[in-house]
Design a protein around this motif. Sequence first.
Motif, mmCIF file in Angstrom:
data_model
loop_
_atom_site.group_PDB
_atom_site.id
_atom_site.type_symbol
_atom_site.label_atom_id
_atom_site.label_comp_id
_atom_site.label_asym_id
_atom_site.label_seq_id
_atom_site.Cartn_x
_atom_site.Cartn_y
_atom_site.Cartn_z
ATOM 1 N N THR A 72 18.484 -47.748 9.757
ATOM 2 C CA THR A 72 19.763 -48.228 10.457
ATOM 3 C C THR A 72 19.029 -49.544 11.541
ATOM 4 O O THR A 72 18.220 -49.752 11.786
ATOM 5 C CB THR A 72 20.836 -47.606 11.000
ATOM 6 N N TYR A 73 20.392 -50.335 11.387
ATOM 7 C CA TYR A 73 20.184 -51.987 12.544
ATOM 8 C C TYR A 73 21.004 -52.369 12.402
ATOM 9 O O TYR A 73 22.332 -52.550 11.694
ATOM 10 C CB TYR A 73 19.324 -53.195 11.629
ATOM 11 N N TYR A 74 21.196 -53.233 13.635
ATOM 12 C CA TYR A 74 22.747 -52.650 14.379
ATOM 13 C C TYR A 74 22.937 -53.979 15.230
ATOM 14 O O TYR A 74 21.875 -55.095 15.652
ATOM 15 C CB TYR A 74 23.115 -51.622 14.965
ATOM 16 N N ALA A 75 23.827 -55.241 14.515
ATOM 17 C CA ALA A 75 23.658 -56.214 15.683
ATOM 18 C C ALA A 75 23.770 -55.634 16.985
ATOM 19 O O ALA A 75 25.111 -54.505 17.794
ATOM 20 C CB ALA A 75 25.219 -56.949 15.172
ATOM 21 N N ASP A 76 23.433 -57.210 18.414
ATOM 22 C CA ASP A 76 23.344 -56.335 19.307
ATOM 23 C C ASP A 76 24.725 -56.001 19.828
ATOM 24 O O ASP A 76 24.983 -55.686 20.925
ATOM 25 C CB ASP A 76 23.204 -57.262 20.354
ATOM 26 N N SER A 77 26.222 -56.973 19.484
ATOM 27 C CA SER A 77 27.223 -56.526 20.077
ATOM 28 C C SER A 77 28.324 -55.435 19.508
ATOM 29 O O SER A 77 29.281 -54.877 19.989
ATOM 30 C CB SER A 77 28.403 -57.759 19.277
ATOM 31 N N VAL A 78 27.555 -54.403 18.652
ATOM 32 C CA VAL A 78 27.920 -53.151 18.871
ATOM 33 C C VAL A 78 26.946 -52.194 18.370
ATOM 34 O O VAL A 78 27.933 -51.000 18.305
ATOM 35 C CB VAL A 78 28.410 -53.029 17.006
ATOM 36 N N LYS A 79 25.626 -52.316 19.341
ATOM 37 C CA LYS A 79 24.563 -51.135 19.451
ATOM 38 C C LYS A 79 25.436 -50.399 20.268
ATOM 39 O O LYS A 79 25.722 -50.783 21.284
ATOM 40 C CB LYS A 79 23.098 -52.304 19.401
ATOM 41 N N GLY A 80 25.233 -48.848 19.611
ATOM 42 C CA GLY A 80 25.599 -47.698 20.841
ATOM 43 C C GLY A 80 27.185 -47.357 20.506
ATOM 44 O O GLY A 80 27.718 -46.207 20.558
ATOM 45 N N ARG A 81 27.975 -48.478 19.433
ATOM 46 C CA ARG A 81 29.413 -48.014 19.624
ATOM 47 C C ARG A 81 29.606 -47.733 18.308
ATOM 48 O O ARG A 81 30.566 -47.013 17.748
ATOM 49 C CB ARG A 81 30.207 -49.476 20.222
ATOM 50 N N PHE A 82 28.778 -48.625 17.182
ATOM 51 C CA PHE A 82 29.064 -48.183 15.526
ATOM 52 C C PHE A 82 28.119 -47.544 15.145
ATOM 53 O O PHE A 82 26.827 -47.700 15.506
ATOM 54 C CB PHE A 82 29.301 -49.681 15.092
ATOM 55 N N THR A 83 28.020 -46.679 14.139
ATOM 56 C CA THR A 83 27.417 -45.741 13.063
ATOM 57 C C THR A 83 27.377 -46.306 12.042
ATOM 58 O O THR A 83 28.323 -45.792 10.817
ATOM 59 C CB THR A 83 27.462 -44.525 13.860
ATOM 60 N N CYS A 84 26.291 -46.614 10.918
ATOM 61 C CA CYS A 84 26.215 -46.814 10.024
ATOM 62 C C CYS A 84 25.226 -46.022 8.852
ATOM 63 O O CYS A 84 24.541 -45.290 9.285
ATOM 64 C CB CYS A 84 25.541 -48.266 9.038
ATOM 65 N N SER A 85 26.129 -44.827 8.169
ATOM 66 C CA SER A 85 25.689 -43.735 7.455
ATOM 67 C C SER A 85 26.162 -44.064 5.893
ATOM 68 O O SER A 85 27.058 -44.876 5.125
ATOM 69 C CB SER A 85 26.050 -42.620 7.995
ATOM 70 N N ARG A 86 25.590 -43.273 5.238
ATOM 71 C CA ARG A 86 26.260 -43.215 3.635
ATOM 72 C C ARG A 86 25.636 -41.266 3.214
ATOM 73 O O ARG A 86 25.022 -40.919 3.491
ATOM 74 C CB ARG A 86 25.395 -44.335 2.790
ATOM 75 N N ASP A 87 26.281 -41.381 1.781
ATOM 76 C CA ASP A 87 26.291 -40.230 1.274
ATOM 77 C C ASP A 87 25.723 -40.451 0.029
ATOM 78 O O ASP A 87 27.242 -41.427 -1.035
ATOM 79 C CB ASP A 87 27.642 -39.395 1.468
ATOM 80 N N ASN A 88 24.649 -41.114 -1.000
ATOM 81 C CA ASN A 88 24.393 -41.503 -1.764
ATOM 82 C C ASN A 88 24.906 -40.706 -3.383
ATOM 83 O O ASN A 88 24.606 -41.129 -4.620
ATOM 84 C CB ASN A 88 22.719 -41.304 -2.264
ATOM 85 N N ALA A 89 24.983 -38.728 -2.803
ATOM 86 C CA ALA A 89 26.150 -38.747 -4.101
ATOM 87 C C ALA A 89 27.497 -38.620 -4.508
ATOM 88 O O ALA A 89 28.357 -38.523 -4.987
ATOM 89 C CB ALA A 89 25.947 -36.798 -3.381
ATOM 90 N N LYS A 90 27.879 -39.198 -2.766
ATOM 91 C CA LYS A 90 29.488 -39.799 -3.258
ATOM 92 C C LYS A 90 29.299 -41.725 -3.215
ATOM 93 O O LYS A 90 31.086 -41.919 -3.647
ATOM 94 C CB LYS A 90 29.838 -39.416 -2.389
#
Length: 127
Positions: A58-76
């Motif tokens: 995963t990779y985040y913009a500096d402005s959201v790092k530590g506050r936002f989390t990106c995840s995925r569920d490939n089964a869904k």
Amino acid sequence: QVQLVESGGGLVQAGGSLRLSCAASGRTFSDYAMGWFRQAPGKEREFVASISRGATSTYYADSVKGRFTCSRDNAKNTVYLQMNNLKPEDTAVYYCAARHTAYSGIHYYKELEYGYWGQGTQVTVSS
């Protein structure tokens, strides 16, 4: 063709949380790296977060790092953006995007690298 539909936006007070979802259909979801972008009024669309097709990176913009989390569920066939400690400057229309890739561990952060986009969901953070 991949169709993307975002949901989960809304109005929240500063310091609050929201979870955005992006449901994909049409192709094999696990063949696509996914990204989140946002566009505030009067500003250009900007990168927020990305996740590789295998969810190993995963990779985040500096402005959201530590506050936002990106995840995925490939089964869904769904990618998520968990947004915590929201700030008024996070107010924007949030878009998810997809890019077909043969590489399981690669993510992308440039708008031009993505070929499929959702319609966007509005996030408004009040102070």
